[in-house]
Write a protein that holds these residues in place. Structure first.
Motif, PDB file in Angstrom:
ATOM      1  N   VAL A   1      -2.823  -2.392   1.809  1.00 46.41           N
ATOM      2  CA  VAL A   1      -3.490  -1.229   1.233  1.00 46.41           C
ATOM      3  C   VAL A   1      -4.908  -1.626   0.833  1.00 46.41           C
ATOM      4  O   VAL A   1      -5.105  -2.550   0.051  1.00 46.41           O
ATOM      5  CB  VAL A   1      -2.729  -0.687   0.001  1.00 46.41           C
ATOM      6  CG1 VAL A   1      -3.435   0.549  -0.553  1.00 46.41           C
ATOM      7  CG2 VAL A   1      -1.288  -0.362   0.371  1.00 46.41           C
TER       8      VAL A   1
ATOM      9  N   THR B   1       2.675  -4.204   5.552  1.00 50.42           N
ATOM     10  CA  THR B   1       1.928  -3.168   4.839  1.00 50.42           C
ATOM     11  C   THR B   1       0.764  -3.771   4.067  1.00 50.42           C
ATOM     12  O   THR B   1       0.962  -4.713   3.286  1.00 50.42           O
ATOM     13  CB  THR B   1       2.825  -2.398   3.845  1.00 50.42           C
ATOM     14  OG1 THR B   1       3.939  -1.850   4.549  1.00 50.42           O
ATOM     15  CG2 THR B   1       2.052  -1.269   3.181  1.00 50.42           C
TER      16      THR B   1
ATOM     17  N   LEU C   1      -2.813   1.490   4.791  1.00 50.04           N
ATOM     18  CA  LEU C   1      -3.152   2.688   4.019  1.00 50.04           C
ATOM     19  C   LEU C   1      -4.537   2.487   3.431  1.00 50.04           C
ATOM     20  O   LEU C   1      -4.804   1.494   2.754  1.00 50.04           O
ATOM     21  CB  LEU C   1      -2.131   2.908   2.896  1.00 50.04           C
ATOM     22  CG  LEU C   1      -2.388   4.092   1.953  1.00 50.04           C
ATOM     23  CD1 LEU C   1      -2.384   5.404   2.731  1.00 50.04           C
ATOM     24  CD2 LEU C   1      -1.364   4.121   0.844  1.00 50.04           C
TER      25      LEU C   1
ATOM     26  N   VAL D   1      -2.233  -5.300  -1.926  1.00 47.74           N
ATOM     27  CA  VAL D   1      -3.161  -4.219  -2.243  1.00 47.74           C
ATOM     28  C   VAL D   1      -4.460  -4.837  -2.758  1.00 47.74           C
ATOM     29  O   VAL D   1      -4.430  -5.704  -3.634  1.00 47.74           O
ATOM     30  CB  VAL D   1      -2.570  -3.280  -3.317  1.00 47.74           C
ATOM     31  CG1 VAL D   1      -3.526  -2.135  -3.608  1.00 47.74           C
ATOM     32  CG2 VAL D   1      -1.203  -2.760  -2.890  1.00 47.74           C
TER      33      VAL D   1
END
Length: 241
Positions: A139, A137, A209, A116
């Motif tokens: 972010v 993933t 995201l 992130v």
């Protein structure tokens, strides 16, 4: 100020020092969740002229701990407690810093579930995903799409002429005290970093995201939307400030 006094909700934390590829010591805080038996971990990356100890990063670590997810927040080289000199651009060196951190935890048998990043850190996590394809993933919290934008606001309209003449440019605070120095090399590093091309290299299987804080300026809104069109987006959430 101690970590406990900054945020008393943290129960289990440990100071960790990780060398980057240049041998500089990167300082971070590992938050271990006591309520999970997995080796999962989330890595948190701060933004421009910030550190692992800003409220946003602390709040993310606290929220993850509440959900029984371990996290690691650290200072990029030249920032916070980490060794090295601050550089204005330096995006790819920060990618190398992040890679050193990721390698450290993989060698410790940890599973990195997500990285992130906020602001410049958001750009760094996207660049990381474009170069290293092991993550599923990432972010991005308000990372800038066009790295050529925003420079004139900080350095003035004639920044290129001045930096080519002197080789550097000093950014000063309102008090007149030196804040940081922009070298020609670091400026060219930023100008030469193409987020659009990098995002096209991110694996389609990598879930992204995006949180974009939409400011009042239409130009900033258009810039963020260009980033969203660069590659397949899993989720998009706008937070109007």
């Amino acid at each position: 100020m101690s970590l406990a006094s900054q945020n008393p909700s943290f129960e289990h934390y440990q100071r960790v020092i990780i060398p980057n590829k240049s041998g500089e010591k990167l300082v971070g805080i590992l938050h271990e969740s006591s309520g999970t038996t997995t080796n999962d971990i989330v890595i948190l990356c701060h933004g421009f002229r910030c550190s692992k100890d800003i409220n946003l990063i602390l709040n993310l670590a606290a929220a993850l701990e509440k959900e029984q997810i371990s996290s690691f927040r650290f200072d990029f080289s030249g920032n916070g407690e980490s060794e090295g000199s601050f550089e204005y651009g330096n995006h790819w060196k920060e990618v190398d810093d992040l890679h050193a951190v990721a390698q450290h935890f993989r060698e410790s048998n940890r599973v990195i579930r997500a990285i992130v990043g906020h602001s410049k850190g958001g750009d760094v996590v996207l660049l990381y995903a474009s170069k290293y394809h092991e993550l599923k993933t990432v972010v991005n919290l308000s990372g800038r799409y066009d790295l050529k934008a925003g420079i004139e606001e900080r350095l003035g309209k004639d920044y290129l002429e001045r930096i080519r003449k002197d080789g550097f440019f000093d950014v000063k605070r309102s008090s007149g005290k030196l804040d940081y120095r922009v070298t020609e090399e670091s400026l060219m590093d930023r100008l030469g970093t193409n987020m659009h091309e990098a995002c096209l290299q991110i694996d389609k299987d990598c879930r992204s995201l995006q949180f974009m804080v939409l400011l009042t300026k239409l130009s900033r809104f258009k810039m963020h939307m260009s980033l969203l069109r660069s590659y397949q987006i899993t989720s998009y959430i706008s937070l109007k400030s």
